[in-house]
Design an enzyme around this catalytic site. Sequence first.
Site, PDB file in Angstrom:
ATOM      1  N   ARG A 271       0.913  -0.993   0.238  1.00 16.14           N
ATOM      2  CA  ARG A 271       0.027   0.115  -0.264  1.00 16.14           C
ATOM      3  C   ARG A 271       0.880   1.518   0.095  1.00 16.14           C
ATOM      4  NH1 ARG A 271      -3.667   0.766   5.021  1.00 16.14           N
ATOM      5  NH2 ARG A 271      -2.007   0.712   6.326  1.00 16.14           N
TER       6      ARG A 271
ATOM      7  N   THR B 254      -0.871   7.841  -0.803  1.00 15.05           N
ATOM      8  CA  THR B 254      -2.637   7.487  -1.684  1.00 15.05           C
ATOM      9  C   THR B 254      -3.347   6.843  -0.837  1.00 15.05           C
ATOM     10  OG1 THR B 254      -1.077   6.486  -3.120  1.00 15.05           O
ATOM     11  CG2 THR B 254      -0.679   8.514  -3.550  1.00 15.05           C
TER      12      THR B 254
ATOM     13  N   ASP C  55       1.827  -2.695  12.794  1.00 17.47           N
ATOM     14  CA  ASP C  55       1.620  -3.046  11.301  1.00 17.47           C
ATOM     15  C   ASP C  55       2.444  -4.850  11.243  1.00 17.47           C
ATOM     16  OD1 ASP C  55       3.863  -3.971   8.792  1.00 17.47           O
ATOM     17  OD2 ASP C  55       3.105  -1.744   8.324  1.00 17.47           O
TER      18      ASP C  55
ATOM     19  N   ASP D 155       5.712  -5.373  10.097  1.00 17.30           N
ATOM     20  CA  ASP D 155       7.111  -4.598  10.855  1.00 17.30           C
ATOM     21  C   ASP D 155       6.881  -6.002  12.111  1.00 17.30           C
ATOM     22  OD1 ASP D 155       7.862  -2.970   9.207  1.00 17.30           O
ATOM     23  OD2 ASP D 155       6.760  -1.386  10.445  1.00 17.30           O
TER      24      ASP D 155
HETATM   25  N1  URA Z   1      -1.411  -3.590   7.795  1.00 20.45           N
HETATM   26  C1  URA Z   1      -0.685  -3.735   9.071  1.00 20.45           C
HETATM   27  O1  URA Z   1       0.186  -4.824   8.668  1.00 20.45           O
HETATM   28  N2  URA Z   1      -1.554  -3.292  10.208  1.00 20.45           N
HETATM   29  C2  URA Z   1      -3.454  -2.943   9.794  1.00 20.45           C
HETATM   30  O2  URA Z   1      -3.521  -2.228  11.138  1.00 20.45           O
HETATM   31  C3  URA Z   1      -3.455  -2.485   9.126  1.00 20.45           C
HETATM   32  C4  URA Z   1      -2.734  -3.510   7.664  1.00 20.45           C
END
Ligand code: URA
Length: 212
Positions: free
Chosen positions: A103, A107, A202, A205
Amino acid sequence: MELHVVSHPLVEHKLTVLRDKNTPSNTFRELISEIVMLEAYEATRDLLLEDKPIETPVAPMVGKQIAPPRPMIVPILRAGLGMLDGMMKLLPTAEVGFLGMKRDERTLDIITYANRLPDDLTGRHVFLVDPMLATGGTLVAAIHYLAERGAREITCIDVLAAPEGLKRLEQEVNPDVNFKVVVAAVDDHLNEQAYIVPGLGDAGDRLYGVVD
Ligand code: URA
């Protein structure tokens, strides 16, 4: 679209540890793998079987085996890779394709930066794996990509989903695709950065560290 929320004490317990911000990456990776195995048990319920004549040490019999063509597991890079190991343990005869999508954080558009998939997926049951179903944008793009190659049986396995993403899938996925979503939990909402709340942060991460 069929939605299946795997409701099980083991899943709920593991999910709480996974969400905890103090859980280190090695434990996080282990838990993702364990949760996906529990989800995959449900997600593979509709796989077609064929007869398989064998001989036990005692007598001949006709058992069952997963019918061809081989199912296909497609992790969406990068976070989906964290679910691949668990999926392959349960479905060792599956083939694996890769789809790199991310993503654009500004944007929120979906960019496809890598793919390694057969051109023809006709008749294949595809298991699309990605831990977080947030806006649904990545999954809609991925399903479209697979459907263009002939896949009509697509099961998506996520750890967490947001209601916004589920709604978008319902509205935007081609109705010709027999599409099922299996999740461990549906959370409350998305925040302004499109993170799932309460979520787990995330996922990429937390699995592999921060790269940008
Ligand atoms: N992607 C992620 O890794 N965590 C989220 O909360 C949303 C999208």
